[in-house]
Structure formats: C-alpha cells, structure tokens
Motif scaffolding. Structure first.
Motif, PDB file in Angstrom:
ATOM      1  N   ARG A 161       0.851  -1.204   0.000  1.00 58.27           N
ATOM      2  CA  ARG A 161       0.000   0.000   0.000  1.00 58.27           C
ATOM      3  C   ARG A 161       0.884   1.251   0.000  1.00 58.27           C
ATOM      4  O   ARG A 161       0.560   2.247  -0.669  1.00 58.27           O
ATOM      5  CB  ARG A 161      -0.934  -0.014   1.214  1.00 58.27           C
ATOM      6  CG  ARG A 161      -1.913   1.134   1.259  1.00 58.27           C
ATOM      7  CD  ARG A 161      -2.929   0.973   2.387  1.00 58.27           C
ATOM      8  NE  ARG A 161      -3.960  -0.014   2.099  1.00 58.27           N
ATOM      9  CZ  ARG A 161      -5.060   0.228   1.369  1.00 58.27           C
ATOM     10  NH1 ARG A 161      -5.287   1.443   0.884  1.00 58.27           N
ATOM     11  NH2 ARG A 161      -5.938  -0.724   1.145  1.00 58.27           N
ATOM     12  N   PRO A 209      -2.200  -2.238  -3.098  1.00 61.25           N
ATOM     13  CA  PRO A 209      -2.385  -2.937  -1.826  1.00 61.25           C
ATOM     14  C   PRO A 209      -2.602  -4.443  -2.019  1.00 61.25           C
ATOM     15  O   PRO A 209      -3.098  -4.880  -3.059  1.00 61.25           O
ATOM     16  CB  PRO A 209      -3.638  -2.267  -1.239  1.00 61.25           C
ATOM     17  CG  PRO A 209      -3.602  -0.887  -1.816  1.00 61.25           C
ATOM     18  CD  PRO A 209      -3.115  -1.075  -3.228  1.00 61.25           C
ATOM     19  N   THR A 266     -10.760  -6.850  -5.402  1.00 61.02           N
ATOM     20  CA  THR A 266     -10.198  -5.498  -5.323  1.00 61.02           C
ATOM     21  C   THR A 266      -8.950  -5.540  -4.440  1.00 61.02           C
ATOM     22  O   THR A 266      -8.825  -6.413  -3.570  1.00 61.02           O
ATOM     23  CB  THR A 266     -11.194  -4.515  -4.676  1.00 61.02           C
ATOM     24  OG1 THR A 266     -11.373  -4.905  -3.315  1.00 61.02           O
ATOM     25  CG2 THR A 266     -12.534  -4.541  -5.400  1.00 61.02           C
ATOM     26  N   SER A 267      -8.058  -4.591  -4.647  1.00 62.49           N
ATOM     27  CA  SER A 267      -6.830  -4.556  -3.845  1.00 62.49           C
ATOM     28  C   SER A 267      -7.148  -4.425  -2.361  1.00 62.49           C
ATOM     29  O   SER A 267      -6.480  -5.038  -1.525  1.00 62.49           O
ATOM     30  CB  SER A 267      -5.933  -3.391  -4.297  1.00 62.49           C
ATOM     31  OG  SER A 267      -5.489  -3.615  -5.613  1.00 62.49           O
ATOM     32  N   ASP A 268      -8.171  -3.649  -2.027  1.00 61.42           N
ATOM     33  CA  ASP A 268      -8.542  -3.495  -0.613  1.00 61.42           C
ATOM     34  C   ASP A 268      -9.000  -4.826  -0.034  1.00 61.42           C
ATOM     35  O   ASP A 268      -8.622  -5.185   1.091  1.00 61.42           O
ATOM     36  CB  ASP A 268      -9.652  -2.449  -0.467  1.00 61.42           C
ATOM     37  CG  ASP A 268      -9.122  -1.027  -0.644  1.00 61.42           C
ATOM     38  OD1 ASP A 268      -7.888  -0.829  -0.609  1.00 61.42           O
ATOM     39  OD2 ASP A 268      -9.946  -0.112  -0.826  1.00 61.42           O
ATOM     40  N   ASN A 269      -9.808  -5.550  -0.783  1.00 57.85           N
ATOM     41  CA  ASN A 269     -10.264  -6.863  -0.295  1.00 57.85           C
ATOM     42  C   ASN A 269      -9.124  -7.873  -0.230  1.00 57.85           C
ATOM     43  O   ASN A 269      -9.068  -8.695   0.691  1.00 57.85           O
ATOM     44  CB  ASN A 269     -11.402  -7.391  -1.182  1.00 57.85           C
ATOM     45  CG  ASN A 269     -12.724  -6.719  -0.867  1.00 57.85           C
ATOM     46  OD1 ASN A 269     -12.912  -6.190   0.227  1.00 57.85           O
ATOM     47  ND2 ASN A 269     -13.641  -6.727  -1.832  1.00 57.85           N
ATOM     48  N   GLU A 329      -6.136  -7.217   0.449  1.00 58.39           N
ATOM     49  CA  GLU A 329      -5.354  -6.876   1.649  1.00 58.39           C
ATOM     50  C   GLU A 329      -6.048  -7.339   2.927  1.00 58.39           C
ATOM     51  O   GLU A 329      -5.387  -7.812   3.873  1.00 58.39           O
ATOM     52  CB  GLU A 329      -5.133  -5.362   1.689  1.00 58.39           C
ATOM     53  CG  GLU A 329      -4.186  -4.890   2.759  1.00 58.39           C
ATOM     54  CD  GLU A 329      -4.227  -3.383   2.895  1.00 58.39           C
ATOM     55  OE1 GLU A 329      -5.199  -2.850   3.482  1.00 58.39           O
ATOM     56  OE2 GLU A 329      -3.275  -2.714   2.410  1.00 58.39           O
ATOM     57  N   THR A 347       0.713  -3.378   6.450  1.00 61.13           N
ATOM     58  CA  THR A 347       0.132  -3.180   5.112  1.00 61.13           C
ATOM     59  C   THR A 347       0.772  -2.032   4.345  1.00 61.13           C
ATOM     60  O   THR A 347       0.631  -1.962   3.123  1.00 61.13           O
ATOM     61  CB  THR A 347      -1.370  -2.855   5.220  1.00 61.13           C
ATOM     62  OG1 THR A 347      -1.515  -1.634   5.979  1.00 61.13           O
ATOM     63  CG2 THR A 347      -2.129  -3.977   5.901  1.00 61.13           C
TER      64      THR A 347
END
Lengths: 145, 145, 145, 145
Positions: free
Chosen positions: C71, C100, C122-125, C127, C143
């Motif tokens: 991130r 991320p 998604t990158s957030d998920n 992570e 992170t």
C-alpha cells in the motif's frame, strides 16, 4: 549471531584480500552475500577484468541457491552438466558459476549466514582466500569438498 | 589518477557511511562502480530491506549509462517518463533508478572515474552521503543538480 | 520464532482463503514468501486468470524488496511513477506490483519474517484477507497504510 | 474432471510431503502447476536452500513445456544437451530443469491436467514423492520413464 553483520562481512573481505596479497595471487574480486542472497560487502582489486565481480557473485549465489559450497556444484557439473546449466538459468540473472571459490558461511551452531564468492586467481586459490576470510571472522567455512 | 583505485572506492564507501551515522539516517546500501560500470566496492548496513543494494546499484548504473548524475535523470523522468523507462530497459538487468543518490565521481581534471549509488534514506539524504564520500577521497562529485 | 515456518505459512494461506470465501470474494491467488524472498507456500483458487499468481507474487516481492507494505509502494507510485517502475525493473523477474495486497509478516518483536501477496478481488479486499491470514497465525501484518 | 482443482493440487502436495517424511528424506520444495503452466499450489519445507522452489518449478515447467515427464527430458539432455539447453532458454525465466522429479498429472482418460515439480533429495526420491502425491489424488502420474 543470527544474521551476518556488516562488520563480519567486512572482516571476511579484508582478511581474504590480505591472504591474497601475502600469497602473491592475481587481483581478486570478493563478494559477500547474506543468507537472503542480498549483497552485504564487496571489494574488487585494481587490475581485474571487466566482469570479475559477476563471476565472484555467481559462485556465492550458486552456493546459496543449492545450499552447498561451489566445489560440490563443480563436481555435480562434471557429472550432470545439463542439470547445472539448467539451475543456472532458473535461479535468475545472478545465476551460478560452478567452480570452487563459492563458500558457505556458517555460525558455530551450523546456522547458514551467507556465502563468499571469490574470483581472479585459480579456483583453488580463490577458495583458500575465502576460507581464510571466514575463519578470521570466527565463522565456519563450507567449501563443498 | 587514471582509474578509480580500490583504496579510493573504500574511502568513498566508509566516509559515506560515517556521514550517514553522524546524521542518524536509516541503514544504507552503498555501491561504487568504476568508469566501466564494474563493481569496485560495496557495503550494505545491517537492517536494510532485501533489494536495497539493487536500488543503489541502479542509481550508480544509470548515472554512468547516461553520463549524468541521477538527479538529472530524475528531472528527465518527470519530463519524459517514456524516455527514461525505455533507457532503463535497453541498458539491461542492472537498469537505472531515476532519483537522486547516483553521483558521478570525477578526478580534479574532469576525467570520469566511476559512480556511487546510495539508497536507504530519502533520496536527498542518500545524495548528501555520496557527495561526502567522494569529497573525502579528494575527488569531485557530480550530482546532476 | 526466528524464521517463518511452513506451518505458519500454511495457516496464513488457508485462513486468508477462508476469509475470502466468507466474504464471497472472487477467486484469489495467495503467495507467501519468507524473509529471503523465497517461496514458502501458495494456493491459487479455481477460476483465476492465467497470471494471477504472478501478480500476487509481485505484491509480496515488492513489499520485501523495499521493506514496506505494498500500500505504501502504491502511494509512492502515485507520487513518483518513474521511481517505482525503475525499482520493478532492477529487482529482477519477479518484479513488484505497486497496489495494496502485499503485506509484510512480522513477529511480535518486530522481526521481519516474510510477506504475503494476494490478488484476485479489489486490492482493498485482497489486503483484508492477507491481514486476516497473518493475524490467524499469531503474527503481525504491516500493510503500508 | 476437466481442470486440476485446488483441492486435488493440495492433496498432491500434502501427500507428497507425507511420503517424504515417512521416508526420512531431506526437506523438499513441492510445486504444482495446472495445464496452462499456472501455479496452483506450493509448499516448501523448513530448512531448504534459497532457490529450492525455483528448481522444483523448473522441473514441472519443463515437463509441461515439452509434454513429457522430466525423466524423459533428462534422457534427452544426455543425448542432445544443446537441444535441452536451447529449449530451456526459449521457454523463458522459469525454464526447465532436466532431471527426474517433474511429473505430468493426467486424468483417468489421459487428459493432461498439470505437473508436479519436487526438489530437495535425490532426483529419484523427489520423483517417488511426486508419484505418491498424484496417485493419492486419484490421478495418473507420467514420469517420463
């Protein structure tokens, strides 16, 4: 000692070169990698050829890649040249150089700390200097003999 | 002086690290290349990340590849990112890292002797250490400013 | 714990995928590297695209290369795209993927043990699953937030 | 079964390692690729050398690249080393490692599902573990013998 310190790596390099000068060897390149295969210290003497450091690096890199001193990789390369050529390819750009002079560095308890690679004189003489440097740092050399 | 000697390279590395410790910087990787782009000396401090030496090497390598300090390559990368990306690709695996901290080493008469690459703290701080090391060896730094 | 054990790596992977199934995410690729950057464990779910594992690997590899969660590399890539593109090149074939989902694994005492890379949703998920896996193994995620 | 499922790949890896522990082999790296050559699952035991996974991957990758178990590639390498060296080069960074231990995974109807690569003990022992893992998943091994 858990990791190879810069102080120990510096001792290894400078004492390896001291050995080389005492013995009147040709100019050497000396590279020390830690257990991650990351460059820790290097010195390349005046008068070496253009890619001497890469050869030294390939010896150390190969020793770590396979977990044996490069003298043992050399023996394997005599017996199974296609295996060693292939490993050289798959382990990436730093590759490996399968002749003596890539020596594993171990702590007294056997833990692997890194590897030294030396190139410039005969492979046997390169290895003698690597062993001298590692011993001078109070660590254990593993040549693959 | 015609070529960069190992003695000069060692002075550059050790004085660059002295500067870093005096200034309380994060652990650095320092790499010195001669005018041929061949590795001459390197030290990587304890606690650096896995590929710190490659980043330092990329700064020095880029400076030599284009004959300008990496600060100038950084400016070029802002203006023409596609040019710098392409050069990075064509110059091979060591490539270039277009941020400050790759500093050309010149003799008093302007002759190019090599380059220092430093990475680990901010690019500006990395460059300050490179300049300090080169000056301590009685040589002239060219940052690309 | 000094090194990342296979048992811990397996816990990280299986608990990350458990989190993904609970949350109904798209199929993921999960890769765990040790502190040397060496592959320790991987699982790639059914239905992923052809190079999903390479993307996951690039996230973990980049985090280890620079010593920060991906991130933070993502933020650096927004500010200095030429720097991140260049580092991707110099760190070799495994390169880096600056979004991320590449999360450092630390022991309770802060020692770096390795990194997880996840890709597929998604990158957030991605992570979130990496963090869940690392915590389930009793270790600390970083992170880069 | 049309594709290699993650469940099957996991069975292959864990049963291959069970075989290794029962036989008291050295620590192994085990990699499973699907029919596209994409990473499906991997486990690398504690105490393996730095690039063990790459060697295992090279065995599986070579088997898929040429559609024969790596034991057959080994025989070809003895007879025509230049051919195998060249193929290793043209198939890219993961390349091939031409010794036994890269075993094709086939469904009961002969359909190719992927390949296992194992490295760490002798090539013959590596292959025995690969075969045991594939059979435990109810699939057919093709070693190239």
């Amino acid at each position: 000692m858990i990791d190879l310190t810069l102080a120990a790596a510096q001792t290894i390099v400078s004492r390896a070169l001291e050995q080389a000068r005492t013995s009147g060897l040709k100019p050497l390149g000396v590279v020390v990698l830690d257990a991650r295969g990351a460059l820790k210290a290097a010195q390349v003497e005046d008068g070496t050829s253009l890619r001497r450091a890469e050869v030294a690096l390939g010896k150390a890199n190969g020793a770590l890649a396979l977990g044996i001193g490069s003298r043992a990789i050399s023996a394997r390369a005599e017996a199974q040249p296609h295996f060693v050529a292939a490993v050289s390819h798959v382990i990436g750009p730093a590759a490996l150089v399968p002749v003596p002079g890539g020596v594993l560095i171990r702590a007294g308890d056997g833990r692997l700390l890194g590897a030294v690679g030396i190139s410039g004189d005969t492979s046997d003489n390169d290895e003698i200097c690597a062993v001298a440097g590692i011993r001078a740092a109070g660590l254990e050399p593993e040549t693959g003999a």
